[in-house]
Design a protein around this motif. Sequence first.
Motif, mmCIF file in Angstrom:
data_model
loop_
_atom_site.group_PDB
_atom_site.id
_atom_site.type_symbol
_atom_site.label_atom_id
_atom_site.label_comp_id
_atom_site.label_asym_id
_atom_site.label_seq_id
_atom_site.Cartn_x
_atom_site.Cartn_y
_atom_site.Cartn_z
ATOM 1 N N ALA A 149 0.835 -1.202 0.000
ATOM 2 C CA ALA A 149 0.000 0.000 0.000
ATOM 3 C C ALA A 149 0.869 1.251 0.000
ATOM 4 O O ALA A 149 1.918 1.313 0.651
ATOM 5 N N LEU A 150 0.437 2.251 -0.744
ATOM 6 C CA LEU A 150 1.175 3.506 -0.807
ATOM 7 C C LEU A 150 1.059 4.266 0.511
ATOM 8 O O LEU A 150 -0.008 4.288 1.130
ATOM 9 N N PRO A 151 2.134 4.927 0.954
ATOM 10 C CA PRO A 151 2.019 5.791 2.138
ATOM 11 C C PRO A 151 1.050 6.934 1.857
ATOM 12 O O PRO A 151 0.873 7.346 0.700
ATOM 13 N N PRO A 152 0.399 7.467 2.874
ATOM 14 C CA PRO A 152 -0.530 8.584 2.679
ATOM 15 C C PRO A 152 0.131 9.744 1.947
ATOM 16 O O PRO A 152 1.286 10.091 2.218
ATOM 17 N N GLY A 153 -0.600 10.324 1.012
ATOM 18 C CA GLY A 153 -0.100 11.488 0.288
ATOM 19 C C GLY A 153 0.784 11.180 -0.895
ATOM 20 O O GLY A 153 1.260 12.104 -1.575
ATOM 21 N N THR A 154 1.035 9.908 -1.175
ATOM 22 C CA THR A 154 1.866 9.552 -2.330
ATOM 23 C C THR A 154 0.978 8.955 -3.424
ATOM 24 O O THR A 154 -0.188 8.644 -3.201
ATOM 25 N N SER A 155 1.540 8.790 -4.619
ATOM 26 C CA SER A 155 0.755 8.255 -5.729
ATOM 27 C C SER A 155 1.653 7.524 -6.707
ATOM 28 O O SER A 155 2.889 7.564 -6.600
ATOM 29 N N THR A 156 1.035 6.886 -7.689
ATOM 30 C CA THR A 156 1.794 6.170 -8.716
ATOM 31 C C THR A 156 2.571 7.115 -9.619
ATOM 32 O O THR A 156 3.437 6.664 -10.372
ATOM 33 N N GLU A 157 2.292 8.413 -9.558
ATOM 34 C CA GLU A 157 3.025 9.381 -10.378
ATOM 35 C C GLU A 157 4.349 9.807 -9.747
ATOM 36 O O GLU A 157 5.151 10.496 -10.379
ATOM 37 N N ASP A 158 4.611 9.401 -8.505
ATOM 38 C CA ASP A 158 5.866 9.758 -7.847
ATOM 39 C C ASP A 158 7.046 9.114 -8.562
ATOM 40 O O ASP A 158 6.995 7.927 -8.936
ATOM 41 N N VAL A 159 8.125 9.883 -8.718
ATOM 42 C CA VAL A 159 9.321 9.356 -9.386
ATOM 43 C C VAL A 159 10.578 9.783 -8.643
ATOM 44 O O VAL A 159 10.613 10.787 -7.937
ATOM 45 N N VAL A 317 9.937 7.792 0.843
ATOM 46 C CA VAL A 317 9.849 7.392 2.252
ATOM 47 C C VAL A 317 10.514 8.409 3.171
ATOM 48 O O VAL A 317 10.256 8.417 4.375
ATOM 49 N N LEU A 318 11.363 9.249 2.605
ATOM 50 C CA LEU A 318 12.076 10.265 3.377
ATOM 51 C C LEU A 318 12.057 11.550 2.564
ATOM 52 O O LEU A 318 12.401 11.543 1.382
ATOM 53 N N ASP A 319 11.616 12.639 3.185
ATOM 54 C CA ASP A 319 11.492 13.911 2.475
ATOM 55 C C ASP A 319 12.088 15.014 3.333
ATOM 56 O O ASP A 319 11.625 15.255 4.450
ATOM 57 N N ASP A 320 13.135 15.661 2.815
ATOM 58 C CA ASP A 320 13.809 16.745 3.526
ATOM 59 C C ASP A 320 14.242 16.308 4.928
ATOM 60 O O ASP A 320 14.086 17.035 5.906
ATOM 61 N N GLY A 321 14.770 15.106 5.013
ATOM 62 C CA GLY A 321 15.301 14.588 6.262
ATOM 63 C C GLY A 321 14.294 13.978 7.201
ATOM 64 O O GLY A 321 14.673 13.465 8.263
ATOM 65 N N GLN A 322 13.009 13.991 6.834
ATOM 66 C CA GLN A 322 11.975 13.473 7.716
ATOM 67 C C GLN A 322 11.237 12.296 7.075
ATOM 68 O O GLN A 322 10.839 12.387 5.903
ATOM 69 N N PRO A 323 11.049 11.201 7.815
ATOM 70 C CA PRO A 323 10.252 10.092 7.279
ATOM 71 C C PRO A 323 8.832 10.556 6.988
ATOM 72 O O PRO A 323 8.269 11.377 7.726
ATOM 73 N N LEU A 324 8.248 10.074 5.915
ATOM 74 C CA LEU A 324 6.869 10.415 5.609
ATOM 75 C C LEU A 324 5.955 9.884 6.706
ATOM 76 O O LEU A 324 6.185 8.789 7.232
ATOM 77 N N VAL A 370 17.227 3.978 8.066
ATOM 78 C CA VAL A 370 18.551 3.560 7.605
ATOM 79 C C VAL A 370 19.084 4.517 6.547
ATOM 80 O O VAL A 370 20.253 4.930 6.584
ATOM 81 N N MET A 371 18.235 4.905 5.596
ATOM 82 C CA MET A 371 18.693 5.807 4.547
ATOM 83 C C MET A 371 19.104 7.156 5.129
ATOM 84 O O MET A 371 20.085 7.771 4.691
ATOM 85 N N ARG A 372 18.397 7.611 6.145
ATOM 86 C CA ARG A 372 18.773 8.868 6.796
ATOM 87 C C ARG A 372 20.107 8.722 7.523
ATOM 88 O O ARG A 372 20.955 9.623 7.465
ATOM 89 N N GLU A 373 20.300 7.576 8.209
ATOM 90 C CA GLU A 373 21.569 7.359 8.912
ATOM 91 C C GLU A 373 22.750 7.265 7.951
ATOM 92 O O GLU A 373 23.880 7.588 8.307
ATOM 93 N N LEU A 374 22.482 6.857 6.735
ATOM 94 C CA LEU A 374 23.547 6.788 5.733
ATOM 95 C C LEU A 374 23.836 8.143 5.096
ATOM 96 O O LEU A 374 24.727 8.259 4.266
ATOM 97 N N GLY A 375 23.066 9.154 5.473
ATOM 98 C CA GLY A 375 23.324 10.498 4.984
ATOM 99 C C GLY A 375 22.324 11.022 3.990
ATOM 100 O O GLY A 375 22.474 12.139 3.487
ATOM 101 N N SER A 376 21.280 10.268 3.692
ATOM 102 C CA SER A 376 20.283 10.714 2.721
ATOM 103 C C SER A 376 19.383 11.789 3.334
ATOM 104 O O SER A 376 18.982 11.687 4.492
ATOM 105 N N VAL A 377 19.049 12.763 2.536
ATOM 106 C CA VAL A 377 18.069 13.775 2.919
ATOM 107 C C VAL A 377 16.695 13.372 2.393
ATOM 108 O O VAL A 377 15.676 13.579 3.046
ATOM 109 N N ASP A 378 16.667 12.798 1.201
ATOM 110 C CA ASP A 378 15.453 12.249 0.606
ATOM 111 C C ASP A 378 15.718 10.781 0.275
ATOM 112 O O ASP A 378 16.857 10.398 -0.022
ATOM 113 N N ALA A 379 14.676 9.964 0.310
ATOM 114 C CA ALA A 379 14.841 8.554 -0.042
ATOM 115 C C ALA A 379 13.566 8.042 -0.689
ATOM 116 O O ALA A 379 12.462 8.521 -0.414
#
Length: 424
Positions: A149-159, A317-324, A370-379
């Motif tokens: 299931a897609l997280p709230p606020g996301t869609s199949t158009e996300d890339v 799943v991660l946007d501007d350093g924050q999990p969705l 995990v992606m944030r701990e590896l240094g990602s801001v977005d994931a």
Amino acid sequence: MTRRQKRFGVARAALTLLTALGALASAALVGAAPAGAAQGTPIAPGVTYDEFDIPAAKGTTHAHVLTVDLRDPRVRLDLLHPGAVAARATVSRQAIAQGAVAGVNGDFFNISETQHPGVQATGASVGPAVARGRALKAAVPNGQRFGPALPPGTSTEDVFGVGVDRRARMDGLGLAGSIRTSEGSLPLRGLNQYALPVGSIGAFTAQWGDASRVRATCGTDTDRAAPCSTDTYEVTVRHGRVVSAADTPGRGPIAAGTTVLVGREAGAQHLRKFFAGERSEMGVPPAGGWGRVTVRHRLVAAKSRVPFRFALGGYPVLDDGQPLPGLDDRASAVRTAVGIADGGRRLLLLALDGAPEYRTGLTIAEVASVMRELGSVDAFSLDGGGSSTLVARAPGAAAVSVRNHPSDGVERPVPNGIGVFSTG
């Protein structure tokens, strides 16, 4: 190769979420790993490979990570694909065919059709796809997607993708298209996709492949398993002229310069109204074909004005350093994800190992951590399970090899992936 294992320097902490009954709902991974430290084996200039263990809620899992520095002019990313939208091949085969030095699997896809007897799965991906700056396909309706299931606020158009400015970003890509005839104009709401919105018209081009187009008229915008439509119509346009029409979508290769328009329900009725009157009684087109038709389509970004050179679907799943908000923290699985760091100039491509001792994997909430701990801001999450695959060249090797253990025991054919290319 000998597997070099390191312990992932993160600690696990409990995060509680009180429900109406006051129960403990989830646990998530947190920690203090060095942000984006690239300490692995060099694959090519600007590309390194590493692997390490991750302690997770349901047991230790094992990660394989590619770090890609887009600041190096010798490095670029592009779409791995087997040459047609409705086709599949293993990640290693796609990477070898296109000359990539590394890569991971990509979007979720139309993997099965048990609900529609007689209809074959197309293998086409769920979301939009762009390769070398060219739009290959648009997204199916949200209710037609395969995968969790897609997280709230996301869609199949996300890339996730990389722009012509060589910066990686997450965005949404929607289809803007039209069909213009002497009778008027019609909206185009599909491009090389395995499912069309109810009541719409979609275009299929040579990039689609030879798979049947019937699947595009099955299901609804909210129910993938709903029956196939009984009201369909198909029009073939070659070099701007209608050359044939049929009541049922067909199959087979589509020649260059040809577009097949498929309508369902109201879309089928519009196509009949616009074109059926031009057909001769014997169904044979006059010299040069029936009326003039212009089909236009493009993918439009929701945020950025910088065109994508490469893009594929999944979900953030991660946007501007924050999990969705609302990420699933219960279902653990083998996963693939991509992280963005340093203003889109550095990427982290992660695929978990599917070997039995690591197969518990991560929840989506843990992937974001995990992606944030590896240094990602977005994931961005990609297809997982048996699809999760990471390939990379070994030092001195001429071609890539699979670095993780796919959970099916062998590589699963997939419709696309992220390819890492280097001129070094």
